[in-house]
Design a protein around this motif. Sequence first.
Motif, mmCIF file in Angstrom:
data_model
loop_
_atom_site.group_PDB
_atom_site.id
_atom_site.type_symbol
_atom_site.label_atom_id
_atom_site.label_comp_id
_atom_site.label_asym_id
_atom_site.label_seq_id
_atom_site.Cartn_x
_atom_site.Cartn_y
_atom_site.Cartn_z
ATOM 1 N N SER A 29 160.280 127.128 58.933
ATOM 2 C CA SER A 29 160.117 126.131 59.993
ATOM 3 C C SER A 29 161.344 126.077 60.896
ATOM 4 N N LYS A 30 161.115 125.671 62.136
ATOM 5 C CA LYS A 30 162.221 125.533 63.095
ATOM 6 C C LYS A 30 163.235 124.502 62.592
ATOM 7 N N GLU A 31 162.723 123.442 61.966
ATOM 8 C CA GLU A 31 163.620 122.386 61.454
ATOM 9 C C GLU A 31 164.581 122.943 60.404
ATOM 10 N N GLU A 32 164.038 123.802 59.539
ATOM 11 C CA GLU A 32 164.870 124.370 58.469
ATOM 12 C C GLU A 32 165.915 125.324 59.040
ATOM 13 N N ASN A 56 167.642 117.657 71.374
ATOM 14 C CA ASN A 56 168.324 117.786 70.072
ATOM 15 C C ASN A 56 169.396 118.873 70.013
ATOM 16 N N MET A 97 166.255 116.634 63.730
ATOM 17 C CA MET A 97 166.712 118.018 63.891
ATOM 18 C C MET A 97 167.896 118.053 64.859
ATOM 19 N N ARG A 111 168.590 123.260 60.609
ATOM 20 C CA ARG A 111 169.441 122.645 59.575
ATOM 21 C C ARG A 111 170.452 123.658 59.016
#
Length: 255
Positions: free
Chosen positions: A237-240, A30, A1, A243
Amino acid sequence: MILTDTHTHLYSEDFDEDRKEMIERAIQSNVTRFFIPAIDSTYTASMLELEKEFPNNIFLMMGLHPTHVKDNYKEELKHVEDMFAKRPFYAVGEIGIDLYWDQSTLQIQQEAFRYQIKLAKKYKLPIVIHCREAFNEVFEVLEEEKDSDLFGIFHCFTGSIEQAHQAMSYNMKLGIGGVVTFKNGKIDQFLNQIDLKHIVLETDAPYLAPAPYRGKRNESLYILKVLEKLSEIYNISKEEIARITTQNSKQIFKI
């Protein structure tokens, strides 16, 4: 991430005691891309120094902040133009109109805003807009300048959903920061009606720290609190979100 802070004043005097440690804290979590807006010529040297220390993480803008449009604004604009002639920057910013502190400078603020938009178009760069108690005045200038070369970020967006759509109609992404975590921030009530492709994350550090740090010094690490809030709002999601918003920042800044 990978997280991108699209607006952070890392050269601020508020960080003089622990700047390097503060930046490294963010990088370890990150937050690896920092876009640095200018205020006026007095900060140029410290911005360049910061870039030298973190060449892979720091990306500089150049511009004259509306609250610093004073009697010497023409000299300041010449400094901005001279800097663009000397070396590349990633945006013209932060620029715009601020009527919170001083309404008497509106005319020269508008003049400086228009001048710097034209500079951005000349260099095919995005603009990063500061707007405080001046939506109508900012939109008036953007309406005049609207064309395919006008694009950028409406920094620290705090307006209504109607104002969000108007900002987006000028090819602006919305810069979302700590205000989205405030109980009275209001933008959290409609943000999920706006496609994430229009959103970038920011802190505006050292200002506007998100809850639970509200009222304290903000830092780029706290973008994680903005990320958490957006994850709740969009139910993604936080990752999405990291991104998509980093991809949006690449689209704007071309890096």
